[in-house]
Design a protein around this motif. Structure first.
Motif, PDB file in Angstrom:
ATOM      1  N   PHE A   1      14.656  -2.302 -10.895  1.00 16.02           N
ATOM      2  CA  PHE A   1      14.035  -3.215  -9.934  1.00 16.02           C
ATOM      3  C   PHE A   1      13.811  -2.529  -8.590  1.00 16.02           C
ATOM      4  CE2 PHE A   1      14.505  -6.389  -6.513  1.00 16.02           C
ATOM      5  CZ  PHE A   1      13.423  -7.209  -6.813  1.00 16.02           C
ATOM      6  N   ILE A   2      14.811  -1.816  -8.076  1.00 18.00           N
ATOM      7  CA  ILE A   2      14.664  -1.204  -6.763  1.00 18.00           C
ATOM      8  C   ILE A   2      13.773   0.041  -6.806  1.00 18.00           C
ATOM      9  CG2 ILE A   2      16.906  -2.070  -6.002  1.00 18.00           C
ATOM     10  CD1 ILE A   2      17.985   0.791  -6.216  1.00 18.00           C
ATOM     11  N   ALA A   3      13.417   0.496  -8.022  1.00  8.67           N
ATOM     12  CA  ALA A   3      12.505   1.637  -8.138  1.00  8.67           C
ATOM     13  C   ALA A   3      11.046   1.217  -8.007  1.00  8.67           C
ATOM     14  CB  ALA A   3      12.721   2.354  -9.469  1.00  8.67           C
ATOM     15  N   ASN A   4      10.762  -0.090  -8.024  1.00 11.42           N
ATOM     16  CA  ASN A   4       9.399  -0.568  -7.814  1.00 11.42           C
ATOM     17  C   ASN A   4       8.956  -0.228  -6.398  1.00 11.42           C
ATOM     18  OD1 ASN A   4       8.807  -1.926 -10.349  1.00 11.42           O
ATOM     19  ND2 ASN A   4      10.378  -3.392  -9.767  1.00 11.42           N
ATOM     20  N   ASP A   5       7.778   0.331  -6.251  1.00  9.65           N
ATOM     21  CA  ASP A   5       7.326   0.822  -4.946  1.00  9.65           C
ATOM     22  C   ASP A   5       7.451  -0.197  -3.813  1.00  9.65           C
ATOM     23  OD1 ASP A   5       6.825   3.231  -6.125  1.00  9.65           O
ATOM     24  OD2 ASP A   5       4.646   3.054  -6.109  1.00  9.65           O
ATOM     25  N   PRO A   6       7.023  -1.456  -3.987  1.00 14.02           N
ATOM     26  CA  PRO A   6       7.117  -2.408  -2.866  1.00 14.02           C
ATOM     27  C   PRO A   6       8.554  -2.752  -2.479  1.00 14.02           C
ATOM     28  CG  PRO A   6       5.600  -3.192  -4.563  1.00 14.02           C
ATOM     29  CD  PRO A   6       6.363  -2.056  -5.153  1.00 14.02           C
TER      30      PRO A   6
ATOM     31  N   ASN B   1       0.802  -1.226   0.000  1.00 18.44           N
ATOM     32  CA  ASN B   1       0.000   0.000   0.000  1.00 18.44           C
ATOM     33  C   ASN B   1       0.834   1.276   0.000  1.00 18.44           C
ATOM     34  OD1 ASN B   1      -2.662  -1.127  -0.005  1.00 18.44           O
ATOM     35  ND2 ASN B   1      -2.317  -1.768   2.106  1.00 18.44           N
ATOM     36  N   VAL B   2       2.106   1.173  -0.350  1.00 19.21           N
ATOM     37  CA  VAL B   2       2.968   2.354  -0.421  1.00 19.21           C
ATOM     38  C   VAL B   2       3.078   2.816  -1.870  1.00 19.21           C
ATOM     39  CG1 VAL B   2       5.264   3.288   0.012  1.00 19.21           C
ATOM     40  CG2 VAL B   2       4.287   1.607   1.598  1.00 19.21           C
ATOM     41  N   ARG B   3       2.866   4.094  -2.084  1.00 21.61           N
ATOM     42  CA  ARG B   3       2.991   4.690  -3.413  1.00 21.61           C
ATOM     43  C   ARG B   3       3.912   5.905  -3.326  1.00 21.61           C
ATOM     44  NH1 ARG B   3       0.382   0.725  -3.504  1.00 21.61           N
ATOM     45  NH2 ARG B   3      -1.632   0.298  -4.482  1.00 21.61           N
ATOM     46  N   PHE B   4       4.833   6.028  -4.277  1.00 20.13           N
ATOM     47  CA  PHE B   4       5.743   7.169  -4.318  1.00 20.13           C
ATOM     48  C   PHE B   4       5.292   8.162  -5.384  1.00 20.13           C
ATOM     49  CE2 PHE B   4       8.299   4.094  -2.116  1.00 20.13           C
ATOM     50  CZ  PHE B   4       9.120   4.836  -1.287  1.00 20.13           C
TER      51      PHE B   4
END
Length: 335
Positions: free
Chosen positions: A220-225, A200-203
């Motif tokens: 890959f690490i830019a994906n929100d989860p 439920n985290v959104r940037f």
């Protein structure tokens, strides 16, 4: 409009207006500091009618523990912020605290500084030197104790605000640093919450490009989860890829990304430097096998996922090291 969608021109303009209003409200001289200190003292008297001499520090503590951290006129989604960035369409960087307030106004997000508790504590400017000097001179306050009480109050509010989250987390941050309130207090609380978690985290702010990382790992690490479970120091170019592999190995990833996660952890753990991960490097060197020092006794080859990674909970982020306690949060602002 999605609550995490990029800011509109009107929201950018409103954020800049909030920043200007804040600067104009902050006491700029001794007279303004005395006036605000007097208002703070009167509020303490009103809140403690049975006392001839109010407990000023006790008033701050009570406010942080008892006043509401929810704006009844806003929706369930909550904004969390750290530092600043330059949104597309803006001519300069904007502190995220003001961009979050603009979103809160236009999109109905909860924002700590717009809740009853956050707004009241913020209005006293207890970190301002002119206010502090007036409280010390005219009301016998100890400056050091005031600073500690003020910082602890914001820490308490941040913790309560995160704990009250039930909707989406709308994060205004680029890289999350370990010395920010978002990194050391709020995000760990949110990830451990059964009502929130990584899903439920959104940037709102795009993650900056990290030149030392291969493009696929950076993506890959830019994906929100994934992003919400990492700190900027985890992928510091001054540290080794293997150290990053340790941090990345410890996080909980969505089911559909586990295979990619495993391959990336493997590549990082078998590289001596980030130069070894360059796509132009010889294939044999990039796929070599060696003993993995953060999984003693286990040989990890390219593409094999260590079995121990499956034992994580669905909401927590396991941090290999606990960040040291940094100085208390000043008046809702991170620098």
């Amino acid at each position: 409009m999605r609550p995490e969608a990029p800011p509109t021109p009107d929201e950018i303009a409103r954020a800049i207006a909030f920043e200007q209003e804040h600067a104009e409200a902050e006491p700029a001289n001794e007279a303004a500091g005395r006036e605000l200190a007097a208002r703070f003292y009167r509020d303490c008297l009103s809140a403690q009618p049975g006392k001839d001499v109010p407990d000023l520090l006790g008033f701050i503590e009570h406010l942080s523990k008892e006043e509401s951290v929810t704006n009844k006129d806003r929706g369930p989604h909550r904004a969390f912020w750290s530092f600043k960035s330059q949104p597309e369409g803006a001519d300069r960087e904007i502190p995220h605290r003001f961009l979050a307030r603009a979103y809160g106004e236009s999109r109905g997000l909860q924002v700590l500084e717009d809740t009853p508790a956050g707004n009241q504590l913020n209005s006293y400017f207890l970190g301002n030197p002119n206010v502090v000097d007036a409280l010390v001179e005219h009301y016998g306050v100890n400056a050091d104790k005031l600073g500690i009480a003020h910082g602890e109050a914001w820490d308490t509010l941040s913790d309560r605000y995160a704990e009250a989250t039930e909707g989406l987390v709308i994060a205004f941050a680029a890289d999350i640093t370990e010395d920010s309130v978002l990194g050391k207090t709020e995000m760990p609380k949110l990830l451990q919450s059964a009502k929130v978690g990584k899903e439920n985290v959104r940037f709102t702010v795009p993650m900056p490009q990290h030149e030392h990382l291969p493009p696929d790992i950076d993506a890959f690490i830019a994906n929100d989860p994934i992003r919400c479970q990492l700190l900027m120091g985890d992928y510091d170019p001054e540290q080794s890829p293997e150290e990053f592999a340790m941090k990345l190995h410890a996080i909980d990833v969505p089911e559909d990304q586990k295979e990619v996660h495993g391959r990336i952890v493997d590549r990082l753990s078998t590289a001596d430097s980030y130069k070894d991960l360059n796509p132009a490097a010889p294939e044999a060197k990039r796929q070599r096998v060696r003993t993995n020092s953060f999984l003693p006794g286990v040989n990890v080859s390219h593409g094999i996922i260590p079995a121990s990674r499956s034992g994580l909970t669905s909401h927590g982020a396991i941090e290999p090291a606990v960040a040291p306690h940094i100085a208390p949060k000043p008046a809702g602002i991170e620098t």
